[in-house]
Design a protein around this motif. Structure first.
Motif, mmCIF file in Angstrom:
data_model
loop_
_atom_site.group_PDB
_atom_site.id
_atom_site.type_symbol
_atom_site.label_atom_id
_atom_site.label_comp_id
_atom_site.label_asym_id
_atom_site.label_seq_id
_atom_site.Cartn_x
_atom_site.Cartn_y
_atom_site.Cartn_z
ATOM 1 N N GLU A 160 0.825 -1.209 0.000
ATOM 2 C CA GLU A 160 0.000 0.000 0.000
ATOM 3 C C GLU A 160 0.859 1.257 0.000
ATOM 4 O OE1 GLU A 160 -2.793 -0.701 3.201
ATOM 5 O OE2 GLU A 160 -3.692 -2.370 2.080
ATOM 6 N N ARG A 161 1.999 1.235 0.680
ATOM 7 C CA ARG A 161 2.921 2.378 0.627
ATOM 8 C C ARG A 161 3.486 2.578 -0.776
ATOM 9 N NH1 ARG A 161 4.809 0.218 5.493
ATOM 10 N NH2 ARG A 161 6.668 -0.549 4.425
ATOM 11 N N ARG A 162 3.479 1.526 -1.567
ATOM 12 C CA ARG A 162 3.951 1.606 -2.952
ATOM 13 C C ARG A 162 2.792 1.917 -3.914
ATOM 14 N NH1 ARG A 162 9.277 -0.182 -3.389
ATOM 15 N NH2 ARG A 162 9.045 -0.233 -5.653
ATOM 16 N N ASN A 163 1.649 2.268 -3.372
ATOM 17 C CA ASN A 163 0.454 2.672 -4.147
ATOM 18 C C ASN A 163 -0.274 1.533 -4.845
ATOM 19 O OD1 ASN A 163 0.621 5.461 -3.472
ATOM 20 N ND2 ASN A 163 2.344 5.619 -4.908
ATOM 21 N N TYR A 164 -0.110 0.321 -4.355
ATOM 22 C CA TYR A 164 -0.911 -0.790 -4.848
ATOM 23 C C TYR A 164 -2.283 -0.693 -4.193
ATOM 24 C CZ TYR A 164 3.110 -2.954 -7.040
ATOM 25 O OH TYR A 164 4.183 -3.217 -7.867
ATOM 26 N N LYS A 165 -3.309 -0.995 -4.986
ATOM 27 C CA LYS A 165 -4.680 -0.901 -4.487
ATOM 28 C C LYS A 165 -5.233 -2.299 -4.229
ATOM 29 C CE LYS A 165 -9.208 0.986 -5.467
ATOM 30 N NZ LYS A 165 -10.106 1.598 -6.430
ATOM 31 N N GLN A 166 -5.779 -2.495 -3.034
ATOM 32 C CA GLN A 166 -6.393 -3.783 -2.693
ATOM 33 C C GLN A 166 -7.752 -3.871 -3.387
ATOM 34 O OE1 GLN A 166 -6.631 -4.742 1.507
ATOM 35 N NE2 GLN A 166 -8.387 -6.042 1.096
ATOM 36 N N LEU A 167 -7.987 -4.996 -4.084
ATOM 37 C CA LEU A 167 -9.180 -5.111 -4.915
ATOM 38 C C LEU A 167 -10.110 -6.261 -4.545
ATOM 39 C CD1 LEU A 167 -7.464 -4.403 -8.333
ATOM 40 C CD2 LEU A 167 -8.839 -2.827 -6.963
ATOM 41 N N GLY A 168 -9.674 -7.183 -3.748
ATOM 42 C CA GLY A 168 -10.528 -8.317 -3.410
ATOM 43 C C GLY A 168 -9.721 -9.410 -2.757
ATOM 44 N N GLU A 169 -10.388 -10.536 -2.522
ATOM 45 C CA GLU A 169 -9.703 -11.629 -1.852
ATOM 46 C C GLU A 169 -9.920 -12.945 -2.576
ATOM 47 O OE1 GLU A 169 -12.691 -12.613 1.798
ATOM 48 O OE2 GLU A 169 -11.492 -10.782 2.004
ATOM 49 N N ILE A 170 -8.919 -13.817 -2.429
ATOM 50 C CA ILE A 170 -8.951 -15.153 -3.017
ATOM 51 C C ILE A 170 -8.493 -16.140 -1.943
ATOM 52 C CG2 ILE A 170 -8.600 -14.384 -5.394
ATOM 53 C CD1 ILE A 170 -5.607 -15.045 -5.061
ATOM 54 N N TYR A 171 -8.619 -17.429 -2.259
ATOM 55 C CA TYR A 171 -8.258 -18.463 -1.287
ATOM 56 C C TYR A 171 -7.315 -19.485 -1.906
ATOM 57 C CZ TYR A 171 -11.846 -16.558 1.704
ATOM 58 O OH TYR A 171 -12.591 -15.706 2.497
ATOM 59 N N PHE A 172 -6.353 -19.918 -1.103
ATOM 60 C CA PHE A 172 -5.461 -21.010 -1.441
ATOM 61 C C PHE A 172 -5.590 -22.021 -0.307
ATOM 62 C CE2 PHE A 172 -3.438 -17.308 -3.498
ATOM 63 C CZ PHE A 172 -3.383 -17.757 -4.806
ATOM 64 N N PRO A 173 -6.525 -22.961 -0.412
ATOM 65 C CA PRO A 173 -6.829 -23.880 0.695
ATOM 66 C C PRO A 173 -5.642 -24.684 1.224
ATOM 67 C CG PRO A 173 -8.480 -24.059 -1.035
ATOM 68 C CD PRO A 173 -7.389 -23.184 -1.562
ATOM 69 N N LYS A 174 -4.665 -24.985 0.379
ATOM 70 C CA LYS A 174 -3.505 -25.745 0.857
ATOM 71 C C LYS A 174 -2.595 -24.886 1.726
ATOM 72 C CE LYS A 174 -3.114 -29.350 -2.594
ATOM 73 N NZ LYS A 174 -2.251 -29.995 -3.581
ATOM 74 N N GLN A 175 -2.767 -23.573 1.642
ATOM 75 C CA GLN A 175 -1.943 -22.677 2.439
ATOM 76 C C GLN A 175 -2.654 -22.226 3.708
ATOM 77 O OE1 GLN A 175 -0.487 -20.444 -1.371
ATOM 78 N NE2 GLN A 175 0.515 -19.551 0.392
ATOM 79 N N SER A 176 -3.927 -21.848 3.570
ATOM 80 C CA SER A 176 -4.640 -21.316 4.726
ATOM 81 C C SER A 176 -6.142 -21.298 4.451
ATOM 82 C CB SER A 176 -4.172 -19.886 5.017
ATOM 83 O OG SER A 176 -4.910 -19.336 6.077
ATOM 84 N N LYS A 177 -6.904 -21.329 5.541
ATOM 85 C CA LYS A 177 -8.355 -21.153 5.426
ATOM 86 C C LYS A 177 -8.696 -19.679 5.311
ATOM 87 C CE LYS A 177 -9.458 -25.362 7.914
ATOM 88 N NZ LYS A 177 -10.008 -25.983 9.097
ATOM 89 N N LYS A 178 -7.755 -18.820 5.653
ATOM 90 C CA LYS A 178 -7.965 -17.372 5.595
ATOM 91 C C LYS A 178 -7.649 -16.865 4.193
ATOM 92 C CE LYS A 178 -7.117 -16.695 10.464
ATOM 93 N NZ LYS A 178 -8.393 -16.427 11.000
#
Length: 166
Positions: A139-157
């Motif tokens: 975010e300090r580099r001006n990237y904009k958060q646009l949504g979320e995705i899931y990688f079940p093998k990595q995390s439930k979050k």
């Protein structure tokens, strides 16, 4: 110095990412685990000539993947630009012994210069929803958060997707 990875760099990259995973777990950030990142992912990055390493005094201390391929998990995100001319950043890592010294910034500077020099419309990436340090970094580099995705093998979050329009 940042350069394209060589086949013999993959062992050092695995050492770095395992150290990063251990460090994150010690901070209760369960982003990387025994499934990811793995040798197969880095081998694929290398085979596609998308894997770069950072060296300091001839020692590999970090890595980054710069890809033109959009992962299927990114499909539902409402990106700011069309899905046609984008650079995707994956598996950015700096060995914990070298974190906090600006090396991740240098890897991102390299990626952004690469994207501009190759006329990409944007840069896209994801980071773990529980990793506030990474979120603030992008975010300090001006990237904009646009949504979320899931990688079940990595995390439930979820993982948050970011984009920087160039």
């Amino acid at each position: 110095m940042i350069r394209k990875a060589r086949a013999q760099d993959i062992d050092a990259i695995i050492t770095i990412t395992k150290a990063c995973a251990k460090y994150m777990v010690s901070k209760e950030i369960f982003q990387w685990n025994e499934h990811y990142p793995n040798r197969a992912a880095f081998q694929k990055d290398f085979d596609r000539a998308e894997l770069y390493v950072m060296e300091l005094h001839e020692n590999t201390i970090g890595c980054i993947t710069l890809s033109t391929l959009m992962d299927a998990e990114y499909t539902p995100i409402h990106w700011q630009t069309k899905n046609s001319n984008n650079l995707y950043i994956h598996r950015l890592a700096v060995h914990p012994e070298f974190q906090g010294q600006g090396f991740a910034q240098k890897l991102m500077d390299f990626a952004e210069a690469f994207a501009k020099n190759h006329n990409f419309e944007s840069i896209r990436l994801d980071t773990f929803s529980q990793n506030e340090r990474n979120q603030n970094f992008y975010e300090r580099r001006n990237y904009k958060q646009l949504g979320e995705i899931y990688f079940p093998k990595q995390s439930k979050k979820p993982f948050y997707c970011y984009e920087l329009v160039l």
